[in-house]
Scaffold this active site. Structure first.
Site, mmCIF file in Angstrom:
data_model
loop_
_atom_site.group_PDB
_atom_site.id
_atom_site.type_symbol
_atom_site.label_atom_id
_atom_site.label_comp_id
_atom_site.label_asym_id
_atom_site.label_seq_id
_atom_site.Cartn_x
_atom_site.Cartn_y
_atom_site.Cartn_z
ATOM 1 N N CYS A 75 -25.273 11.755 15.868
ATOM 2 C CA CYS A 75 -25.417 10.998 14.559
ATOM 3 C C CYS A 75 -25.869 9.666 15.102
ATOM 4 C CB CYS A 75 -24.329 11.013 13.655
ATOM 5 S SG CYS A 75 -24.872 10.911 11.924
ATOM 6 N N HIS A 160 -22.169 16.276 13.501
ATOM 7 C CA HIS A 160 -20.721 15.727 13.733
ATOM 8 C C HIS A 160 -19.974 17.001 14.417
ATOM 9 C CE1 HIS A 160 -20.778 11.803 12.408
ATOM 10 N NE2 HIS A 160 -21.579 11.928 11.475
ATOM 11 N N GLU A 162 -17.497 16.871 16.373
ATOM 12 C CA GLU A 162 -16.285 16.537 16.696
ATOM 13 C C GLU A 162 -15.511 16.951 15.164
ATOM 14 O OE1 GLU A 162 -18.700 14.684 15.982
ATOM 15 O OE2 GLU A 162 -18.102 12.883 14.800
HETATM 16 N N1 GLN Z 1 -26.539 6.699 8.677
HETATM 17 C C1 GLN Z 1 -25.925 6.464 9.877
HETATM 18 C C2 GLN Z 1 -26.714 5.212 10.506
HETATM 19 O O1 GLN Z 1 -27.797 4.976 10.342
HETATM 20 C C3 GLN Z 1 -25.571 7.684 10.621
HETATM 21 C C4 GLN Z 1 -24.235 8.251 10.148
HETATM 22 C C5 GLN Z 1 -23.514 8.742 10.907
HETATM 23 O O2 GLN Z 1 -23.383 8.457 12.107
HETATM 24 N N2 GLN Z 1 -22.634 9.662 10.566
HETATM 25 O O3 GLN Z 1 -26.077 4.791 11.275
#
Ligand code: GLN
Length: 185
Positions: A75, A160, A162
């Site tokens: 992410c 995610h 995890e």
């Molecule tokens: N939207 C977040 C960002 O731009 C990322 C979201 C996440 O890591 N769950 O950093």
């Protein structure tokens, strides 16, 4: 095998717990010298702007770019590791918060390369991969968007892993670490 998890902000504890469940020694990386002696590194999800600011504050940019082991970004970690990100390295275009506001966070099942059983992904204000360079392998897609990709010793996920009990993505990362240790040896 020793794995570090960048512990500046975000879901680092969850990654450490998942790795511990797999019997792997995992440590929090809070300063650049904590990178020494690691075989692999996870850059967790969280808020990429906040993590990026802390990377600057703790002079992590060079050491992260120079890290020689396998690296896994989830992410926000994927945003940082993508093209134009602070860590760079992976040849993908990434659009932050690309999933609309109403469905900013959701769960979905999708097939995982070489596996029968689908994977459940938890997406939280997830980035969308907008284009994929030549050396990048797509390991999973959701509705035509790549969500798990590999380029050499780098693995990135827009979701995610995890946050679920399914450890297959972390196991794939550990395979990559072993492969990379073997190549480096
Ligand atoms: N939207 C977040 C960002 O731009 C990322 C979201 C996440 O890591 N769950 O950093």
């Amino acid at each position: 095998m020793k794995i570090g998890v960048l512990a500046l902000q975000g879901n680092f504890r969850e990654h450490i717990r998942t790795l511990a469940g797999l019997g792997v020694e995992a440590v929090e990386v809070r300063k650049p010298d904590h990178l020494v002696g690691l075989d692999g590194l996870i850059v967790p999800g969280g808020e990429s702007t906040a993590i990026g600011r802390l990377i600057g504050l703790y002079s992590f940019e060079e050491p992260l770019r120079n890290f020689q082991g396998a690296m896994f970004g989830t992410c926000a970690g994927m945003i940082l590791m993508g093209r134009g990100g602070l860590i760079g390295q992976v040849d993908i275009g990434v659009d932050r918060n690309a999933y609309g506001r109403q469905v900013a966070s959701f769960e979905a099942d999708f097939p995982l390369a070489d596996e029968e059983k689908p994977l459940r992904g938890v997406f939280i204000r997830a980035p969308r991969v907008t284009d994929v360079g030549e050396g990048v392998e797509v390991l999973a897609e959701l509705d035509g968007d790549p969500v798990l990709l590999r380029q050499g010793r780098f693995l990135v996920a827009s979701f995610h892993p995890e946050l679920t009990d399914d450890t297959r993505v972390h196991e794939r990362f550990l395979d990559l670490v072993r492969e990379d240790m073997h190549v480096g040896a």
